[in-house]
Every structure is written in C-alpha cells, then in structure tokens.
Design a protein around this motif. Sequence first.
Motif, PDB file in Angstrom:
ATOM      1  N   CYS A 286      45.120  31.794   8.916  1.00  0.00           N
ATOM      2  CA  CYS A 286      46.151  32.487   8.140  1.00  0.00           C
ATOM      3  C   CYS A 286      45.582  33.781   7.584  1.00  0.00           C
ATOM      4  N   ASP A 287      46.272  34.906   7.802  1.00  0.00           N
ATOM      5  CA  ASP A 287      45.831  36.183   7.241  1.00  0.00           C
ATOM      6  C   ASP A 287      46.392  36.321   5.841  1.00  0.00           C
ATOM      7  N   LEU A 288      45.568  36.066   4.839  1.00  0.00           N
ATOM      8  CA  LEU A 288      46.041  36.136   3.456  1.00  0.00           C
ATOM      9  C   LEU A 288      46.310  37.582   3.053  1.00  0.00           C
ATOM     10  N   SER A 289      45.493  38.492   3.558  1.00  0.00           N
ATOM     11  CA  SER A 289      45.728  39.918   3.334  1.00  0.00           C
ATOM     12  C   SER A 289      45.180  40.638   4.552  1.00  0.00           C
ATOM     13  N   GLU A 290      45.133  41.968   4.512  1.00  0.00           N
ATOM     14  CA  GLU A 290      44.659  42.727   5.678  1.00  0.00           C
ATOM     15  C   GLU A 290      43.210  42.407   6.006  1.00  0.00           C
ATOM     16  N   ASN A 291      42.413  42.125   4.986  1.00  0.00           N
ATOM     17  CA  ASN A 291      40.985  41.901   5.205  1.00  0.00           C
ATOM     18  C   ASN A 291      40.551  40.464   4.986  1.00  0.00           C
ATOM     19  N   LEU A 292      41.373  39.643   4.383  1.00  0.00           N
ATOM     20  CA  LEU A 292      40.973  38.269   4.044  1.00  0.00           C
ATOM     21  C   LEU A 292      41.718  37.272   4.920  1.00  0.00           C
ATOM     22  N   THR A 293      40.956  36.390   5.573  1.00  0.00           N
ATOM     23  CA  THR A 293      41.538  35.387   6.471  1.00  0.00           C
ATOM     24  C   THR A 293      41.086  34.007   6.045  1.00  0.00           C
ATOM     25  N   LEU A 294      42.002  33.065   6.062  1.00  0.00           N
ATOM     26  CA  LEU A 294      41.662  31.669   5.788  1.00  0.00           C
ATOM     27  C   LEU A 294      41.718  30.899   7.097  1.00  0.00           C
TER      28      LEU A 294
ATOM     29  N   HIS B 146      36.218  14.777   9.731  1.00  0.00           N
ATOM     30  CA  HIS B 146      35.630  15.997   9.167  1.00  0.00           C
ATOM     31  C   HIS B 146      36.710  16.995   8.819  1.00  0.00           C
ATOM     32  N   GLY B 147      36.430  17.822   7.834  1.00  0.00           N
ATOM     33  CA  GLY B 147      37.343  18.917   7.493  1.00  0.00           C
ATOM     34  C   GLY B 147      36.532  20.094   7.009  1.00  0.00           C
ATOM     35  N   MET B 148      37.026  21.308   7.268  1.00  0.00           N
ATOM     36  CA  MET B 148      36.287  22.500   6.847  1.00  0.00           C
ATOM     37  C   MET B 148      37.242  23.642   6.537  1.00  0.00           C
ATOM     38  N   PHE B 149      36.945  24.375   5.449  1.00  0.00           N
ATOM     39  CA  PHE B 149      37.688  25.594   5.119  1.00  0.00           C
ATOM     40  C   PHE B 149      36.750  26.791   5.262  1.00  0.00           C
ATOM     41  N   ASN B 150      37.242  27.890   5.837  1.00  0.00           N
ATOM     42  CA  ASN B 150      36.452  29.127   5.929  1.00  0.00           C
ATOM     43  C   ASN B 150      37.260  30.270   5.359  1.00  0.00           C
ATOM     44  N   PHE B 151      36.620  31.066   4.520  1.00  0.00           N
ATOM     45  CA  PHE B 151      37.251  32.287   4.022  1.00  0.00           C
ATOM     46  C   PHE B 151      36.477  33.457   4.606  1.00  0.00           C
TER      47      PHE B 151
END
Lengths: 51, 299
Positions: free
Chosen positions: B112-120, B134-139
């Motif tokens: 998901c593109d939270l903003s122009e430069n930040l992606t989740l 397993h589960g993982m979050f990446n910012f």
Amino acid sequence: MGDALDKIKGFWRSQVYDEENWATNAKLLRAVGLFAGSIILMRNFGDLMAI
Amino acid sequence: MATHIPPPEPEKVDYMDLPCPIPYEEIHREAFMSLKPEHFEGLRFDFTKGLNQKFSLSHSIVMGPTEVPSQSAETIKIPTANYEFGANFIDPKVMLFGRILTDGRLSARVKCDLSENLTLKANAQLTNEPHMSHGMFNFDYKGTDYRTQFQLGNGGLLGANYIQSVTPHLSLGGEVFWAGQHRKSGLGYAARYNTDKMVASGQIASTGMVALSYVQKVSEKVSLATDMMYNYMSRDVTASVGYDYILRQCRLRGKIDSNGCTSAFLEERLNMGLNFILSAEIDHKKKDYKFGFGLTVGE
C-alpha cells in the motif's frame, strides 16, 4: 623471522595436508575459481554469446 | 588542413543529484532473476482469470514429488498433489494477493502506498501446524538518493536497513536485525556497482553469509550472470554461472554450479495468454534428477 616462517609452514600443512580441511578448501577454491573465471570470460568474450 | 579535436571533457558529477538506489533486499536482483527461476518437478497448471481491470482469480494445480528433509544423504521424495486458489487486487495505490492451498495453508500479501514516498508492505503465512505461522510488516521510505526500511515481524523480529547512492554508479547500504524469540542480533553490509553494461553486488552479514554476484548485459536480449554464496561459519560455498536469453517468443535460462548441478528453465509463449513451461534440474553428485512441465493460461 624463523618463528614466523614456522608458523606459516604449520598453517600451510594444516590446510593442505589435513584431509578434512583440504576437502573444504578444495571446494572453496573450485567455487572461487568458477566465479572469478566466469567474470573474466564474460568481460572478455561475452559478446560472442549475443544474438 | 587537419583540425585539432579537443578530447571530450569528463562529465561533472552533481553529488546533490544522485539517482535513487534500488531497495536493499533487491541488491542482487539481476543475478537472482537470471540464475534462480522457480524450478519445479512434475506437472504444473496455472489459470488466471481477470474479472475486471483490477481484480483477478487464479487456480493452480501442482502434481509431483516433493522433497522431504532427511538425516541421511539420500533424498526422500513424497508424491503430492495440491490445488491452490488465489485472488489478486491490483490498483496503482494498493495491491492485495491471497492464496489458499488444499492443505489449509494461507498466504497473504499487501502493498500500500501511504504517500508518495512511504510504502507499507505486509505478508503472512498461516498454517494449521502450531508455531509455524509467520507475519511481517515493512515500512519503506524512498528519499531522493537513499532508501530506508523498517521491519516488524512475529516472534519479536525487528529489522532496519538503509541504502545510499554514493556516486551515480555506486550505492552502499547496511542492515541490522534483532530476533527477539531467539535473542539473536545481526549486522550486514552491502554494496552495488552498476553501469549500462554490468552490475556487480556484494553482501556480507554477521550470520556468516557472504554473497557476491556479477551480471554482464551482453545485449538487450542476453545476460550472463555468476554468483557465489559462502558461509564462513559452516564453511559451505556454492558458485554458479548461467545465462538468460529473453527472446520474443520465449525466455531461456540455464546454469551450472560448483556442486555439479546443472539446470535449465524454458518459458515459451505458444499464443496470447498461453505459456508452456519446462524445468530441468540434474544433480550429478546426489544422482537427483528433476524434470517438470506445465502450462500457464491467462496474463
């Protein structure tokens, strides 16, 4: 100077004449040789593979 | 009368205007794409049906032997057959992928593109077996000439990495992680040098891993690649060299490695949306021969 030379000779003997160490070192040499040799061949003769 | 042509002036580098580097985890991207196709053994049939521009469903059947880890040097294979159902939602800002197998394994990915430069980015694998999910979050944050990523996973896994363009061709990066459950931490460094004709990358980690790769772009259709993976803790090393031919109707990849294993992977486009796949892996040392064939229908 003599001590340092003896240490080097001892290290060489332990790496080359010891069976287990030599098996691992030969595998490492084969892999490094394949990697480096491939790079040299690719850079110099890679264009021959073009179509 | 001969005129004197002055030699071309070297291009001045503007260090305040360097290109954005590729993400840290994709540092060996070209070598990975050329040398590590998805080999399989047996039959594979994939069907993807687009319901509209953004949403599609996929059906996948795999029938063939699966390797089971064994203590002895011999490879043990068990014949298995699986059906996998998948759903994909692709939007410029959000991408969702879900897959479920007949044995109850579920995998899900979100981007998901939270903003122009930040992606989740998030991914999860859920199974019936206890402690195997397993589960993982990446910012991911993308700067002008750098990228940074922060990871959060189950089992108390925390990680961060940073990569910076140092010159127009060279980028350097580092990573750090902490596995809370196992009380282990690690550090790693990576470097990547690329030009129009070649890409060279290297990575070293405190877990004992050293990975080097080199890709020569012979032409638009042909790449030659080589890589070497060395673990200085277990003294295990593997080097491989291969080729990647991307032609109009097919893509052919082949490689040979220092353990005496040769492999090839062919994807042939028979018709619009119809691809034929052949996979072969021959391990001469272990006398393990794997051949697979399959069909992919849909984009």
